[in-house]
Design a protein around this motif. Structure first.
Motif, PDB file in Angstrom:
ATOM      1  N   ILE A  56      11.677  -3.507   0.559  1.00 16.75           N
ATOM      2  CA  ILE A  56      11.783  -4.653  -0.341  1.00 16.75           C
ATOM      3  C   ILE A  56      10.581  -5.567  -0.076  1.00 16.75           C
ATOM      4  N   LEU A  57       9.701  -5.704  -1.073  1.00 11.69           N
ATOM      5  CA  LEU A  57       8.439  -6.413  -0.895  1.00 11.69           C
ATOM      6  C   LEU A  57       8.454  -7.768  -1.588  1.00 11.69           C
ATOM      7  N   HIS A  58       7.701  -8.707  -0.992  1.00 10.08           N
ATOM      8  CA  HIS A  58       7.505 -10.014  -1.620  1.00 10.08           C
ATOM      9  C   HIS A  58       6.571  -9.824  -2.823  1.00 10.08           C
ATOM     10  N   PRO A  59       6.870 -10.443  -3.959  1.00 13.53           N
ATOM     11  CA  PRO A  59       6.026 -10.250  -5.144  1.00 13.53           C
ATOM     12  C   PRO A  59       4.667 -10.914  -4.982  1.00 13.53           C
ATOM     13  N   THR A  60       3.642 -10.274  -5.512  1.00 11.86           N
ATOM     14  CA  THR A  60       2.285 -10.823  -5.601  1.00 11.86           C
ATOM     15  C   THR A  60       1.791 -10.575  -7.022  1.00 11.86           C
ATOM     16  N   PRO A  61       0.748 -11.264  -7.455  1.00  7.64           N
ATOM     17  CA  PRO A  61       0.215 -10.982  -8.792  1.00  7.64           C
ATOM     18  C   PRO A  61      -0.182  -9.521  -8.978  1.00  7.64           C
ATOM     19  N   GLN A  69      20.719   0.391  -8.998  1.00  5.53           N
ATOM     20  CA  GLN A  69      20.754   1.832  -8.835  1.00  5.53           C
ATOM     21  C   GLN A  69      19.345   2.378  -8.616  1.00  5.53           C
ATOM     22  N   THR A  70      19.179   3.255  -7.635  1.00 10.71           N
ATOM     23  CA  THR A  70      17.928   3.972  -7.413  1.00 10.71           C
ATOM     24  C   THR A  70      18.248   5.448  -7.244  1.00 10.71           C
ATOM     25  N   GLY A  74       9.845  -7.102   3.282  1.00 11.32           N
ATOM     26  CA  GLY A  74       9.233  -6.003   4.022  1.00 11.32           C
ATOM     27  C   GLY A  74      10.253  -5.142   4.749  1.00 11.32           C
ATOM     28  N   SER A  75      11.546  -5.530   4.643  1.00 12.65           N
ATOM     29  CA  SER A  75      12.594  -4.775   5.343  1.00 12.65           C
ATOM     30  C   SER A  75      12.782  -3.399   4.725  1.00 12.65           C
ATOM     31  N   LYS A  76      13.194  -2.472   5.579  1.00 10.55           N
ATOM     32  CA  LYS A  76      13.540  -1.114   5.158  1.00 10.55           C
ATOM     33  C   LYS A  76      15.050  -1.088   4.914  1.00 10.55           C
ATOM     34  N   VAL A  77      15.442  -0.852   3.667  1.00 12.18           N
ATOM     35  CA  VAL A  77      16.848  -0.918   3.274  1.00 12.18           C
ATOM     36  C   VAL A  77      17.370   0.485   3.005  1.00 12.18           C
ATOM     37  N   PHE A 129      10.304  -0.947  -3.465  1.00 10.59           N
ATOM     38  CA  PHE A 129       9.211   0.015  -3.273  1.00 10.59           C
ATOM     39  C   PHE A 129       9.789   1.354  -2.817  1.00 10.59           C
ATOM     40  N   LEU A 130       9.750   2.356  -3.712  1.00  9.63           N
ATOM     41  CA  LEU A 130      10.191   3.702  -3.376  1.00  9.63           C
ATOM     42  C   LEU A 130       9.029   4.576  -2.946  1.00  9.63           C
TER      43      LEU A 130
END
Length: 308
Positions: free
Chosen positions: A68-73, A37-38, A55-58, A19-20
């Motif tokens: 970094i988010l957990h996937p959902t539909p 790469q981002t 949910g961590s901030k990387v 998630f950017l």
């Protein structure tokens, strides 16, 4: 990692969402020794992702950061690789409600396409329900099976590669609901009725053209379906913002000046505060619709299998 069971920690082989920003995110398959790469730099899976909590901030190599988010539909719908046109959350939500789906429901779907609706249906019927999805195109069917396996939901879905209009869903009298998203849904209404339970069930057909809707409704009537109705869902987003407006001058200041004999043109009153009175402003929240909106996507036709 599973799309129907939340996991705390990122593991090797997981599918995660980078998630950017609200308008910028993408899926990534976490693999030991791989880098992504981002615009903010490199994300190293081994050190930056594996073992960290969702949910961590990387922090990337250039100093920028992502979540970094957990996937959902819902997130998958926004980021999946498009093999076909897909259904979005606006239509998916009304489909799930109008088909009266719940945990334990049995659902038949055609066609699978890119799997946007399929993931939402699987989460809704989990953990004891099942989705039978039919895809005419062989490569799309194989890719769907692969994605379901990677996403940890293969035990909740059966993917079949066949023509639903000729061969049906491969099941009979077990489905609580049927969903059709095919070019000629009227040709599959008979098979849909056969798949639904003897005690009844719900059906939904998604079609972009009104001529398709007309033929589908006629076929539903022919096969004895009742409560036939068609909807079109248009999402209108409002932009909530703070605006400032001047307080209207209703002439009270002028009346006060005349009653006290105040003359602003008099040299003796030029420096008076009343001579330089500024009109005030007031701030409040306002909701304004966006200038552009998503228009027509398709028509949703719902019906109920009659018991008689």
């Amino acid at each position: 990692m599973s799309f129907v069971e939340y996991g705390d920690t990122i593991k090797d082989g997981d599918t995660a969402i980078v998630f950017l920003g609200h308008e910028s995110m993408f899926p990534v398959k976490v693999q030991h020794g791989t880098v992504t790469q981002t615009k903010y730099g490199v994300i190293r899976h081994s050190t930056d992702l594996i073992g960290k909590k969702y949910g961590s901030k990387v922090t990337c190599s250039k100093g920028g950061w992502v979540f970094i988010l957990h996937p959902t539909p819902e997130l998958w719908t926004m980021n999946l690789p498009h093999r076909t046109q897909i259904l979005y959350s606006t239509d998916i939500s009304i489909i799930t409600m109008m088909l009266e789906l719940k945990p334990g429901s049995i659902v038949c779907e055609s066609g699978t396409g890119s799997g946007s609706l399929s993931h939402a249906l699987i989460r809704t019927v989990a953990p004891t329900g099942h989705l039978y999805t039919v895809e005419f195109h062989q490569q799309r069917a194989e890719k769907a099976r692969e994605e379901f396996r990677e996403h940890g939901v293969e035990h909740l879905v059966t993917v079949t590669n066949q023509d639903v209009c000729k061969n049906g869903f491969g099941v009979s009298n077990i489905a609580d609901a049927v969903f059709l998203d095919i070019p000629s849904p009227w040709e599959a209404i008979g098979h849909a009725k056969s798949a639904l339970k003897a005690e009844g069930g719900r059906i939904c057909s998604f079609s972009p053209c009104i001529e398709q809707v007309q033929r589908t409704c006629l076929a539903m009537e022919e096969y004895g379906f009742t409560e036939i109705n068609t909807l079109e869902i248009l999402l209108r987003v409002y932009n909530v913002r703070t605006i400032s407006l001047q307080i209207p001058d209703l002439g009270k200041a002028a009346e006060d000046n005349s009653s006290t004999g105040f003359d602003s043109s008099s040299p003796s009153n030029q420096g008076s505060p009343c001579a330089n009175l500024q009109q005030g402003t007031v701030q409040f929240k306002s909701g304004v619709p966006l200038r552009e909106m998503v228009g027509h996507t398709g028509y949703l036709t719902f019906a109920t299998k009659s018991l008689f």
